[in-house]
Motif scaffolding. Structure first.
Motif, short mmCIF file in Angstrom:
data_model
loop_
_atom_site.label_atom_id
_atom_site.label_comp_id
_atom_site.label_asym_id
_atom_site.label_seq_id
_atom_site.Cartn_x
_atom_site.Cartn_y
_atom_site.Cartn_z
N ALA A 117 0.83 -1.21 0.00
CA ALA A 117 0.00 0.00 0.00
C ALA A 117 0.87 1.26 0.00
O ALA A 117 1.96 1.28 0.59
CB ALA A 117 -0.91 0.00 1.23
N PRO A 118 0.41 2.33 -0.64
CA PRO A 118 1.18 3.58 -0.71
C PRO A 118 1.08 4.40 0.57
O PRO A 118 0.62 5.54 0.58
CB PRO A 118 0.53 4.30 -1.89
N ILE A 119 1.52 3.80 1.68
CA ILE A 119 1.50 4.44 2.99
C ILE A 119 2.91 4.35 3.56
O ILE A 119 3.54 3.28 3.51
CB ILE A 119 0.47 3.77 3.92
N GLU A 120 3.42 5.44 4.11
CA GLU A 120 4.83 5.49 4.53
C GLU A 120 5.17 4.48 5.61
O GLU A 120 6.19 3.81 5.54
CB GLU A 120 5.17 6.90 5.02
N LYS A 121 4.32 4.37 6.63
CA LYS A 121 4.61 3.49 7.76
C LYS A 121 3.54 2.41 7.83
O LYS A 121 2.34 2.72 7.89
CB LYS A 121 4.64 4.29 9.06
#
Length: 256
Positions: free
Chosen positions: A94-98
């Motif tokens: 998923a395009p989520i940093e953390k």
């Protein structure tokens, strides 16, 4: 920080982050059990909505090692596990940093990659033993809190002078559990005779009981979570995130 708690209906992790001042939302196909921000539906409907962190709890029914015997015996369609693994891969990508993805001991370890960490509920104040794997992206490992460690029945933490606080009056080591100086407290010490010791996850436990009893936490007793009888709700009760783990996530990943 905007935090998405994927595959959570209980609100436990969501509410821990909200308590710490974050904008957190849970998401599940089921409605939330506790009032709070919740999206009931497919997590991929909202996964691109600008979250800074995601903690995901994908269903373990077709992933956990303990249940794979159903597939091996031809009693369950192997495609169910393949679909579950594909779901996990999509969450990890998923395009989520953390990102933190949580599951028990499962085929994720052999089919995708090994977990970054394996934790226990008793590390964080819950009277339970359940190996819990974490796959992490841009997040540090959770640290065990020695002050919150819960001992198994008939065992104690072995306490050293360095584990004590300093007495306000004299500066000597002081035991807050016994409310007395370390020299006078009843805690098991590292050099005590007739004590059986055992180290688990870098925590040294000791017992004066002989023979040494098996290490059992509350969830492993006949009335505990691990021994729940068959019922439509058993999977829900066994899948809940322990509150201590939820709070550790919120506290330790608070300002990452």
């Amino acid at each position: 920080m905007r935090v998405l708690i994927a595959c959570e209906y209980s609100g436990t992790v969501r509410d821990a982050f909200i308590k710490n001042g974050h904008e957190a939302m849970s998401c599940d196909l089921l409605p939330t059990e506790q009032p709070g921000p919740h999206y009931q539906g497919n997590v991929f409907d909202i996964i691109n909505d600008g979250f800074d962190m995601m903690i995901a709890h994908p269903p373990c029914t077709y992933l956990s090692v303990s249940g794979m015997h159903w597939t091996a015996r031809g009693l369950r369609d192997p495609k169910l596990t393949e679909d579950a693994l594909n779901f996990v891969k999509l969450l990890m990508e998923a395009p989520i940093e953390k990102i933190a993805l949580e599951n028990p001991i499962s085929v994720i370890s052999t089919r995708i990659r090994k977990p970054d960490q394996i934790i226990q509920p008793w590390w964080f104040g819950d009277n339970a033993s359940k190996k819990t794997c974490l796959w992490l992206k841009s997040l540090p490992k959770l640290e065990l809190d020695i002050n919150k460690v819960v001992c198994p029945a008939n065992w104690e933490k072995v306490m050293c002078a360095a584990d004590m606080v300093e007495c306000d009056c004299c500066g000597e080591p002081f035991c807050p559990e016994c409310n007395t100086h370390y020299a006078d407290c009843e805690c098991i010490g590292p050099t005590e005779d007739d004590v059986i010791t055992k180290e688990v996850d870098n925590v040294l436990f000791g017992t004066r009981v002989k023979p040494a009893p098996k290490m059992i936490w509350e969830n492993q007793t006949p009335s505990g979570q691990n021994k729940l009888g068959p019922s439509p709700e058993r999977w829900k009760e066994r899948s809940r995130t322990y509150r201590g783990i939820a709070q550790a996530m919120a506290d330790q990943w608070d300002k990452i």
